[in-house]
Motif scaffolding. Structure first.
Motif, PDB file in Angstrom:
ATOM      1  N   ILE A  95     -15.851  -0.116 -10.545  1.00  0.00           N
ATOM      2  CA  ILE A  95     -15.057   0.495  -9.476  1.00  0.00           C
ATOM      3  C   ILE A  95     -13.581   0.137  -9.553  1.00  0.00           C
ATOM      4  O   ILE A  95     -12.749   0.795  -8.934  1.00  0.00           O
ATOM      5  CB  ILE A  95     -15.621   0.145  -8.085  1.00  0.00           C
ATOM      6  CG1 ILE A  95     -15.466  -1.336  -7.785  1.00  0.00           C
ATOM      7  CG2 ILE A  95     -17.055   0.590  -7.939  1.00  0.00           C
ATOM      8  CD1 ILE A  95     -15.646  -1.674  -6.335  1.00  0.00           C
ATOM      9  N   THR A  96     -13.236  -0.891 -10.310  1.00  0.00           N
ATOM     10  CA  THR A  96     -11.832  -1.303 -10.412  1.00  0.00           C
ATOM     11  C   THR A  96     -11.003  -0.166 -11.011  1.00  0.00           C
ATOM     12  O   THR A  96     -11.358   0.402 -12.042  1.00  0.00           O
ATOM     13  CB  THR A  96     -11.713  -2.582 -11.260  1.00  0.00           C
ATOM     14  OG1 THR A  96     -12.456  -3.620 -10.606  1.00  0.00           O
ATOM     15  CG2 THR A  96     -10.265  -3.005 -11.417  1.00  0.00           C
ATOM     16  N   GLY A  97      -9.931   0.178 -10.322  1.00  0.00           N
ATOM     17  CA  GLY A  97      -9.034   1.228 -10.774  1.00  0.00           C
ATOM     18  C   GLY A  97      -9.514   2.638 -10.488  1.00  0.00           C
ATOM     19  O   GLY A  97      -8.849   3.607 -10.843  1.00  0.00           O
ATOM     20  N   SER A 122     -15.645  -6.622  -2.433  1.00  0.00           N
ATOM     21  CA  SER A 122     -16.382  -7.745  -3.007  1.00  0.00           C
ATOM     22  C   SER A 122     -16.858  -7.422  -4.429  1.00  0.00           C
ATOM     23  O   SER A 122     -17.230  -8.320  -5.182  1.00  0.00           O
ATOM     24  CB  SER A 122     -17.576  -8.129  -2.132  1.00  0.00           C
ATOM     25  OG  SER A 122     -18.625  -7.201  -2.275  1.00  0.00           O
ATOM     26  N   LEU A 123     -16.825  -6.128  -4.799  1.00  0.00           N
ATOM     27  CA  LEU A 123     -17.288  -5.692  -6.119  1.00  0.00           C
ATOM     28  C   LEU A 123     -16.154  -5.420  -7.101  1.00  0.00           C
ATOM     29  O   LEU A 123     -16.396  -5.281  -8.296  1.00  0.00           O
ATOM     30  CB  LEU A 123     -18.124  -4.412  -5.971  1.00  0.00           C
ATOM     31  CG  LEU A 123     -19.375  -4.532  -5.110  1.00  0.00           C
ATOM     32  CD1 LEU A 123     -19.989  -3.159  -4.882  1.00  0.00           C
ATOM     33  CD2 LEU A 123     -20.372  -5.477  -5.755  1.00  0.00           C
ATOM     34  N   GLY A 124     -14.938  -5.277  -6.603  1.00  0.00           N
ATOM     35  CA  GLY A 124     -13.808  -4.969  -7.479  1.00  0.00           C
ATOM     36  C   GLY A 124     -12.639  -4.443  -6.678  1.00  0.00           C
ATOM     37  O   GLY A 124     -12.667  -4.435  -5.451  1.00  0.00           O
ATOM     38  N   ARG A 125     -11.619  -4.003  -7.394  1.00  0.00           N
ATOM     39  CA  ARG A 125     -10.389  -3.523  -6.745  1.00  0.00           C
ATOM     40  C   ARG A 125     -10.163  -2.058  -7.097  1.00  0.00           C
ATOM     41  O   ARG A 125      -9.594  -1.732  -8.142  1.00  0.00           O
ATOM     42  CB  ARG A 125      -9.218  -4.378  -7.214  1.00  0.00           C
ATOM     43  CG  ARG A 125      -7.892  -3.894  -6.762  1.00  0.00           C
ATOM     44  CD  ARG A 125      -7.367  -4.708  -5.630  1.00  0.00           C
ATOM     45  NE  ARG A 125      -5.998  -4.284  -5.367  1.00  0.00           N
ATOM     46  CZ  ARG A 125      -5.528  -4.130  -4.169  1.00  0.00           C
ATOM     47  NH1 ARG A 125      -6.260  -4.430  -3.152  1.00  0.00           N
ATOM     48  NH2 ARG A 125      -4.295  -3.732  -3.990  1.00  0.00           N
ATOM     49  N   PRO A 126     -10.623  -1.142  -6.242  1.00  0.00           N
ATOM     50  CA  PRO A 126     -10.412   0.274  -6.531  1.00  0.00           C
ATOM     51  C   PRO A 126      -8.954   0.674  -6.381  1.00  0.00           C
ATOM     52  O   PRO A 126      -8.174  -0.010  -5.707  1.00  0.00           O
ATOM     53  CB  PRO A 126     -11.277   0.980  -5.487  1.00  0.00           C
ATOM     54  CG  PRO A 126     -11.436   0.003  -4.388  1.00  0.00           C
ATOM     55  CD  PRO A 126     -11.342  -1.363  -5.001  1.00  0.00           C
ATOM     56  N   LYS A 127      -8.593   1.787  -7.012  1.00  0.00           N
ATOM     57  CA  LYS A 127      -7.241   2.337  -6.888  1.00  0.00           C
ATOM     58  C   LYS A 127      -7.014   2.829  -5.461  1.00  0.00           C
ATOM     59  O   LYS A 127      -5.941   2.658  -4.896  1.00  0.00           O
ATOM     60  CB  LYS A 127      -7.064   3.488  -7.879  1.00  0.00           C
ATOM     61  CG  LYS A 127      -5.716   4.135  -7.854  1.00  0.00           C
ATOM     62  CD  LYS A 127      -5.621   5.212  -8.926  1.00  0.00           C
ATOM     63  CE  LYS A 127      -4.233   5.827  -8.954  1.00  0.00           C
ATOM     64  NZ  LYS A 127      -4.148   6.843 -10.022  1.00  0.00           N
TER      65      LYS A 127
END
Length: 182
Positions: A95-97, A122-127
């Motif tokens: 999910i990051t980005g 908690s799972l990543g850093r989305p755009k």
């Protein structure tokens, strides 16, 4: 609970979901880096329908995951208050980005959406994170708003919106129920 009114029949639900699908594609200038994540329970089949619609529109099916937000809720004080969840959620993609479209059936106080955002981070850093909702019934307690709404249905506090969709239900539709006097 007592039946009060039919808000949407099956064709109306599918028309609203097709419109939301077109709006997602248009607002995001296509489907590059888009991922749909349904909030357990009824957000999951709605996210799958949106992904199918987007595939018909663009020829590309965005990845779809599901998210169980039970342990991120701030409005459940006892384990007995926890909603029944038949699956624990599953996101099998990075999910990051990415542009995450959170999907749920009803937007009410905003607490479920807030919990889902916490779970996503908690799972990543989305755009970016956008919110797609079949029914917005008002009564927000948090500064949360949907980016894509199937139908706005102003309700009283004593009323409940009931979304029916397979596999959890045998029919498709949205009803307005009212708490019976005690």
């Amino acid at each position: 609970m007592k039946f009060k009114a039919k808000v949407m029949d099956e064709p109306a639900v599918y028309r609203a979901l097709m419109r939301i699908s077109h709006e997602i594609v248009e607002k995001n200038h296509g489907v590059e880096d888009i991922c749909l994540i349904g909030i357990c329970r009824r957000g999951n089949p709605i996210a799958e329908i949106l992904a199918d619609n987007i595939e018909r529109i663009e020829g590309i099916r965005p990845p779809v995951g599901s998210l169980d937000i039970t342990f991120y809720r701030d409005d459940l004080t006892h384990v007995a208050d926890a909603p029944a969840v038949s699956d624990a959620g599953s996101i099998s993609f990075e999910i990051t980005g990415k542009k995450i479209i959170l999907v749920d059936d009803v937007l009410y106080t905003g607490r479920t959406a807030r919990a889902a955002i916490d779970a996503i981070f908690s799972l990543g850093r989305p755009k970016m994170i956008e919110l797609a909702i079949l029914i917005d019934r008002g009564h927000r307690e948090l500064p949360i708003r949907a980016d894509f709404v199937g139908k706005n249905v102003p309700t009283a506090q004593s009323e409940l919106i009931c979304v029916e969709i397979p596999p959890y239900d045998n029919s498709v539709g949205v009803s307005l129920l009212e708490k019976e006097a005690e």
